[in-house]
Design a protein around this motif. Structure first.
Motif, PDB file in Angstrom:
ATOM      1  N   GLN A   1     -28.325   7.833 -31.789  1.00  0.00           N
ATOM      2  CA  GLN A   1     -28.486   8.405 -30.452  1.00  0.00           C
ATOM      3  C   GLN A   1     -27.161   8.885 -29.872  1.00  0.00           C
ATOM      4  O   GLN A   1     -27.117   9.391 -28.757  1.00  0.00           O
ATOM      5  CB  GLN A   1     -29.117   7.367 -29.508  1.00  0.00           C
ATOM      6  N   GLY A   2     -26.077   8.713 -30.611  1.00  0.00           N
ATOM      7  CA  GLY A   2     -24.773   9.147 -30.134  1.00  0.00           C
ATOM      8  C   GLY A   2     -24.101   8.138 -29.224  1.00  0.00           C
ATOM      9  O   GLY A   2     -23.172   8.474 -28.503  1.00  0.00           O
ATOM     10  N   GLU A   3     -24.561   6.892 -29.266  1.00  0.00           N
ATOM     11  CA  GLU A   3     -23.958   5.859 -28.445  1.00  0.00           C
ATOM     12  C   GLU A   3     -23.044   4.980 -29.284  1.00  0.00           C
ATOM     13  O   GLU A   3     -23.310   4.744 -30.463  1.00  0.00           O
ATOM     14  CB  GLU A   3     -25.038   4.981 -27.803  1.00  0.00           C
ATOM     15  N   THR A   4     -21.976   4.527 -28.660  1.00  0.00           N
ATOM     16  CA  THR A   4     -21.055   3.614 -29.305  1.00  0.00           C
ATOM     17  C   THR A   4     -20.745   2.476 -28.341  1.00  0.00           C
ATOM     18  O   THR A   4     -20.801   2.662 -27.120  1.00  0.00           O
ATOM     19  CB  THR A   4     -19.755   4.323 -29.747  1.00  0.00           C
ATOM     20  N   HIS A   5     -20.451   1.325 -28.908  1.00  0.00           N
ATOM     21  CA  HIS A   5     -20.190   0.161 -28.087  1.00  0.00           C
ATOM     22  C   HIS A   5     -18.813  -0.429 -28.367  1.00  0.00           C
ATOM     23  O   HIS A   5     -18.571  -1.603 -28.120  1.00  0.00           O
ATOM     24  CB  HIS A   5     -21.296  -0.875 -28.298  1.00  0.00           C
TER      25      HIS A   5
ATOM     26  N   LEU B   1     -10.889  11.362 -22.417  1.00  0.00           N
ATOM     27  CA  LEU B   1     -12.220  11.613 -22.986  1.00  0.00           C
ATOM     28  C   LEU B   1     -13.326  11.645 -21.935  1.00  0.00           C
ATOM     29  O   LEU B   1     -14.349  12.307 -22.126  1.00  0.00           O
ATOM     30  CB  LEU B   1     -12.536  10.569 -24.054  1.00  0.00           C
ATOM     31  N   THR B   2     -13.125  10.942 -20.826  1.00  0.00           N
ATOM     32  CA  THR B   2     -14.139  10.911 -19.764  1.00  0.00           C
ATOM     33  C   THR B   2     -13.887  11.945 -18.674  1.00  0.00           C
ATOM     34  O   THR B   2     -14.726  12.134 -17.798  1.00  0.00           O
ATOM     35  CB  THR B   2     -14.215   9.512 -19.114  1.00  0.00           C
ATOM     36  N   ALA B   3     -12.756  12.615 -18.742  1.00  0.00           N
ATOM     37  CA  ALA B   3     -12.402  13.595 -17.702  1.00  0.00           C
ATOM     38  C   ALA B   3     -12.980  14.968 -18.032  1.00  0.00           C
ATOM     39  O   ALA B   3     -13.143  15.325 -19.200  1.00  0.00           O
ATOM     40  CB  ALA B   3     -10.883  13.698 -17.578  1.00  0.00           C
ATOM     41  N   PRO B   4     -13.276  15.754 -17.017  1.00  0.00           N
ATOM     42  CA  PRO B   4     -13.701  17.135 -17.267  1.00  0.00           C
ATOM     43  C   PRO B   4     -12.601  17.899 -18.003  1.00  0.00           C
ATOM     44  O   PRO B   4     -11.413  17.628 -17.819  1.00  0.00           O
ATOM     45  CB  PRO B   4     -13.895  17.717 -15.863  1.00  0.00           C
ATOM     46  N   ASP B   5     -13.011  18.799 -18.886  1.00  0.00           N
ATOM     47  CA  ASP B   5     -12.051  19.633 -19.624  1.00  0.00           C
ATOM     48  C   ASP B   5     -12.533  21.075 -19.535  1.00  0.00           C
ATOM     49  O   ASP B   5     -13.483  21.461 -20.215  1.00  0.00           O
ATOM     50  CB  ASP B   5     -11.962  19.184 -21.084  1.00  0.00           C
ATOM     51  N   LYS B   6     -11.890  21.852 -18.693  1.00  0.00           N
ATOM     52  CA  LYS B   6     -12.309  23.247 -18.516  1.00  0.00           C
ATOM     53  C   LYS B   6     -12.061  24.081 -19.775  1.00  0.00           C
ATOM     54  O   LYS B   6     -12.635  25.137 -19.940  1.00  0.00           O
ATOM     55  CB  LYS B   6     -11.614  23.861 -17.306  1.00  0.00           C
TER      56      LYS B   6
ATOM     57  N   ILE C   1     -17.160  11.982 -23.530  1.00  0.00           N
ATOM     58  CA  ILE C   1     -17.983  10.789 -23.445  1.00  0.00           C
ATOM     59  C   ILE C   1     -18.366  10.514 -21.997  1.00  0.00           C
ATOM     60  O   ILE C   1     -17.641  10.894 -21.072  1.00  0.00           O
ATOM     61  CB  ILE C   1     -17.279   9.544 -24.047  1.00  0.00           C
ATOM     62  N   VAL C   2     -19.525   9.889 -21.831  1.00  0.00           N
ATOM     63  CA  VAL C   2     -19.963   9.435 -20.509  1.00  0.00           C
ATOM     64  C   VAL C   2     -20.426   7.987 -20.665  1.00  0.00           C
ATOM     65  O   VAL C   2     -20.955   7.609 -21.715  1.00  0.00           O
ATOM     66  CB  VAL C   2     -21.083  10.320 -19.912  1.00  0.00           C
ATOM     67  N   PRO C   3     -20.221   7.180 -19.642  1.00  0.00           N
ATOM     68  CA  PRO C   3     -20.620   5.781 -19.754  1.00  0.00           C
ATOM     69  C   PRO C   3     -22.131   5.621 -19.776  1.00  0.00           C
ATOM     70  O   PRO C   3     -22.858   6.358 -19.106  1.00  0.00           O
ATOM     71  CB  PRO C   3     -20.021   5.125 -18.507  1.00  0.00           C
TER      72      PRO C   3
ATOM     73  N   TRP D   1     -20.761   3.863 -24.496  1.00  0.00           N
ATOM     74  CA  TRP D   1     -20.447   5.259 -24.223  1.00  0.00           C
ATOM     75  C   TRP D   1     -21.396   6.162 -24.982  1.00  0.00           C
ATOM     76  O   TRP D   1     -21.803   5.856 -26.097  1.00  0.00           O
ATOM     77  CB  TRP D   1     -19.014   5.569 -24.679  1.00  0.00           C
ATOM     78  N   LEU D   2     -21.725   7.310 -24.385  1.00  0.00           N
ATOM     79  CA  LEU D   2     -22.518   8.334 -25.046  1.00  0.00           C
ATOM     80  C   LEU D   2     -21.590   9.482 -25.406  1.00  0.00           C
ATOM     81  O   LEU D   2     -20.864   9.993 -24.546  1.00  0.00           O
ATOM     82  CB  LEU D   2     -23.632   8.847 -24.129  1.00  0.00           C
ATOM     83  N   LEU D   3     -21.593   9.883 -26.670  1.00  0.00           N
ATOM     84  CA  LEU D   3     -20.831  11.048 -27.104  1.00  0.00           C
ATOM     85  C   LEU D   3     -21.667  12.272 -26.744  1.00  0.00           C
ATOM     86  O   LEU D   3     -22.758  12.484 -27.293  1.00  0.00           O
ATOM     87  CB  LEU D   3     -20.581  11.006 -28.611  1.00  0.00           C
ATOM     88  N   VAL D   4     -21.176  13.053 -25.821  1.00  0.00           N
ATOM     89  CA  VAL D   4     -21.952  14.128 -25.217  1.00  0.00           C
ATOM     90  C   VAL D   4     -22.479  15.127 -26.250  1.00  0.00           C
ATOM     91  O   VAL D   4     -23.635  15.519 -26.197  1.00  0.00           O
ATOM     92  CB  VAL D   4     -21.115  14.845 -24.130  1.00  0.00           C
TER      93      VAL D   4
END
Length: 127
Positions: A36-40, A64-69, A81-83, A88-91
């Motif tokens: 599912q693209g999740e890591t712990h 990795l959690t910050a926006p990157d234009k 990644i998002v929590p 974490w979910l790898l977007v």
């Protein structure tokens, strides 16, 4: 833990300009992601594996959690990644997993067609 291929587009990723701590952390997260693209993985674990301080791993997570234009993937503002609960979910995980699956299927089909041609040629040679 599953097997997750790295796509060659990583070599031209804007993430590479963020330095080795970020790239190494990102690679560990990719390698540990489930279907599912999740890591712990945790900050202390990553720090121990990479043999760097927890502060350096936390800094990598900040990137990795910050926006990157500059990111090619605009989903979640370019975040990698998002929590999620307990991790974490790898977007972009699903996108690259599907791409790898399509490439593997195309390779299998090509090998199958080659075997069929060889069998047909062997059958014609026996006549």
């Amino acid at each position: 833990m599953g097997w997750n291929p790295l796509d060659e587009s990583l070599l031209s990723s804007s993430l590479l300009s963020e330095g080795p701590d970020v790239v190494a952390t990102w690679a560990l997260l990719i390698a540990s992601a489930n279907r599912q693209g999740e890591t712990h993985l945790t900050v202390p674990f990553i720090a121990s594996v990479l043999r760097i301080s927890e502060e350096r791993v936390e800094a990598a997570f900040s990137v990795l959690t910050a926006p990157d234009k500059r990111s090619r993937n605009k989903e979640h503002g370019g975040r990698r990644i998002v929590p999620v609960e307990d991790g974490w979910l790898l977007v972009s995980h699903a996108k690259y997993r599907q791409k790898a699956s399509r490439m593997a299927a195309a390779d299998r089909q090509a090998r199958y067609l080659e075997r069929m041609k060889e069998r047909q040629a062997a059958g014609e040679a026996g006549n």
